[in-house]
Scaffold this active site. Structure first.
Site, PDB file in Angstrom:
ATOM      1  N   GLU A  42      11.324   5.047  -9.118  1.00 47.43           N
ATOM      2  CA  GLU A  42      10.682   5.248  -8.191  1.00 47.43           C
ATOM      3  C   GLU A  42      10.233   6.680  -7.962  1.00 47.43           C
ATOM      4  O   GLU A  42       9.012   6.798  -7.291  1.00 47.43           O
ATOM      5  CB  GLU A  42      11.647   4.617  -6.990  1.00 47.43           C
ATOM      6  N   TYR A 125       9.656   4.788   1.901  1.00 45.92           N
ATOM      7  CA  TYR A 125       9.248   3.780   0.803  1.00 45.92           C
ATOM      8  C   TYR A 125      10.504   3.607  -0.044  1.00 45.92           C
ATOM      9  O   TYR A 125      10.819   2.668  -0.401  1.00 45.92           O
ATOM     10  CB  TYR A 125       8.081   4.119   0.219  1.00 45.92           C
ATOM     11  N   ASP A 143       4.630   0.564  -0.238  1.00 47.43           N
ATOM     12  CA  ASP A 143       3.685   1.570  -0.852  1.00 47.43           C
ATOM     13  C   ASP A 143       2.073   1.008  -0.570  1.00 47.43           C
ATOM     14  O   ASP A 143       1.877   0.157   0.223  1.00 47.43           O
ATOM     15  CB  ASP A 143       4.283   1.784  -2.262  1.00 47.43           C
ATOM     16  N   CYS A 199      -8.547 -13.254  -6.688  1.00 49.88           N
ATOM     17  CA  CYS A 199      -7.758 -14.195  -5.777  1.00 49.88           C
ATOM     18  C   CYS A 199      -7.696 -15.505  -6.492  1.00 49.88           C
ATOM     19  O   CYS A 199      -6.677 -16.315  -6.225  1.00 49.88           O
ATOM     20  CB  CYS A 199      -9.045 -14.301  -4.934  1.00 49.88           C
ATOM     21  N   CYS A 202      -4.360 -15.648  -7.604  1.00 45.10           N
ATOM     22  CA  CYS A 202      -3.149 -15.256  -6.776  1.00 45.10           C
ATOM     23  C   CYS A 202      -2.163 -16.418  -6.200  1.00 45.10           C
ATOM     24  O   CYS A 202      -2.826 -17.279  -5.755  1.00 45.10           O
ATOM     25  CB  CYS A 202      -3.714 -14.533  -5.641  1.00 45.10           C
ATOM     26  N   CYS A 208      -3.963 -16.478   2.588  1.00 38.76           N
ATOM     27  CA  CYS A 208      -4.521 -15.167   2.766  1.00 38.76           C
ATOM     28  C   CYS A 208      -5.809 -15.374   3.478  1.00 38.76           C
ATOM     29  O   CYS A 208      -6.675 -15.792   3.411  1.00 38.76           O
ATOM     30  CB  CYS A 208      -4.908 -14.800   1.421  1.00 38.76           C
TER      31      CYS A 208
HETATM   32 FE1  SF4 Z   1      -6.836 -12.276  -2.964  1.00 43.00          FE
HETATM   33 FE2  SF4 Z   1      -5.578 -12.558  -0.790  1.00 43.00          FE
HETATM   34 FE3  SF4 Z   1      -4.327 -12.760  -3.168  1.00 43.00          FE
HETATM   35 FE4  SF4 Z   1      -5.323 -10.349  -2.415  1.00 43.00          FE
HETATM   36  S1  SF4 Z   1      -3.599 -11.683  -1.361  1.00 43.00           S
HETATM   37  S2  SF4 Z   1      -5.418 -11.391  -4.434  1.00 43.00           S
HETATM   38  S3  SF4 Z   1      -6.928 -10.753  -1.272  1.00 43.00           S
HETATM   39  S4  SF4 Z   1      -5.931 -14.103  -2.240  1.00 43.00           S
END
Ligand code: SF4
Length: 356
Positions: A42, A125, A143, A199, A202, A208
């Protein structure tokens, strides 16, 4: 500002943990939960990228396998081993931290955020990361990566640190808090990247708000660029019979305790009169050839070194200076710009030797 955490967002840990299990990078400090290895990684990762840290981490663990071996080592050895990673204050703090663990905690790295915060070099952190990852405590760790993911999840354009820590504290789960924090960091590092977040891959896409509103490339809002003040320096690299003149920097401040070629620094640009005066005051400076300029960017300063070579000069020195054999140079931790100037000097000397 009051931030509403929806029920959807409370499900973030459930979504991100399975993703983490499948996608996390194989990093050496993830092989076990040894608090010393977590602490070391870290601190190294505070200002350096993962790919750069990995070989340094292996080197440190080989030379200093335990906190007590690190505490017992001379600071010079730690600085020399750190050479090339920059931000040497971390190395000095790491060494002081190991000594504090030995003196005040019987050699055991403390397991609470409050005790961790009392150690040199450990901020909020790092304390949260160690407490959660090494000891399974339900503490947040925010962070840059985690902050960006949280800002995007909640569509916060210009969140304050306090807001991000508050949100992070509300989301960190009681079960596997360390894996959760590591997963959020990993997501920020490889999916929710500063530019062009991925995204489509993700695991948090469904919850999100930035993605839902098409704002993922606009959040968080870019910070206004600030121009760091300039520090100019003149460095004379004096050498004789493959021996090199070094001086040690003061123990505190930038590059504290490290070694350099005789150097003078000033704020701002160098006037001609100061250049001439400085050269005359540096060892060998009256018979030098110019090598060139080395620039170096730090978080709060821009450095410009004008490097000069003084070859074949008498081996004179002051009490803070030392003539060092070329073979012995790796044992003297030197800041990166000084290493660059050494390379320039060696190349120039090789060119001169080839010509003659
Ligand atoms: Fe996209 Fe939101 Fe995932 Fe970030 S958290 S990659 S902005 S969907």
């Amino acid at each position: 500002m009051k931030i509403h955490i929806s029920d959807n967002l409370r499900a973030v840990p459930q979504s991100i943990l399975p993703w983490f299990e499948r996608n996390q990078r194989d990093l050496p400090w993830r092989h076990n939960h040894d608090p010393y290895r977590i602490l070391l990684s870290e601190i190294m990762l505070q200002q350096t990228q993962v790919a750069v840290v990995i070989p340094f981490f292996h080197r440190f663990i080989n030379v200093f396998p335990t906190v007590s071996t690190l505490a017992d080592a001379p600071l010079q050895q730690v600085l020399a081993l750190w050479q090339g990673m920059g931000y040497y204050r971390r190395a000095r703090n790491l060494h002081a931290c190991a000594q504090a663990v030995m003196q005040h905690h019987n050699g055991a790295i403390p397991d609470t955020v409050n005790d961790l915060l009392s150690l040199p070099g450990i901020g909020r952190y790092t304390a949260g990361a160690i407490a959660s990852i090494a000891f399974g405590r339900q503490d947040a760790a925010v962070d840059g990566n985690v902050g960006r993911v949280l800002a995007r999840l909640l569509a916060l354009r210009k969140p304050t640190d306090a807001e991000l820590w508050k949100v992070a504290g509300q989301l960190v789960p009681a079960n596997r808090p360390g894996d959760y924090n590591a997963a959020m960091m990993e997501l920020g590092a490889i999916v929710c990247t500063p530019k062009s977040p991925k995204c489509q891959t993700c695991p948090l896409q469904q919850v999100c708000l930035s993605h839902e509103r098409g704002l993922e490339n606009k959040i968080p809002a870019p910070k206004a660029a600030t121009k760091q003040p300039l520090v100019s320096a003149i460095t004379v690299i004096a050498t004789s019979n493959d021996r090199w003149l070094l001086e040690q920097r003061p123990a505190s401040g930038r590059w504290g305790g490290m070694w350099q070629f005789p150097t003078v620094e000033r704020d701002g640009r160098i006037p001609r009169s100061w250049r001439i005066e400085s050269l005359l005051n540096l060892p060998g400076g009256e018979s030098v050839q110019r090598l060139g300029k080395v620039t170096h960017l730090l978080t709060h300063r821009r450095y410009e070194f004008e490097a000069y070579l003084a070859a074949g000069v008498p081996e004179l020195s002051t009490p803070l200076q030392r003539w060092v054999d070329a073979d012995n140079l790796p044992n003297f931790g030197m800041p990166r710009p000084q290493q660059k100037m050494l390379q320039m000097a060696q190349q120039r000397l090789a060119a001169i030797a080839n010509e003659s």
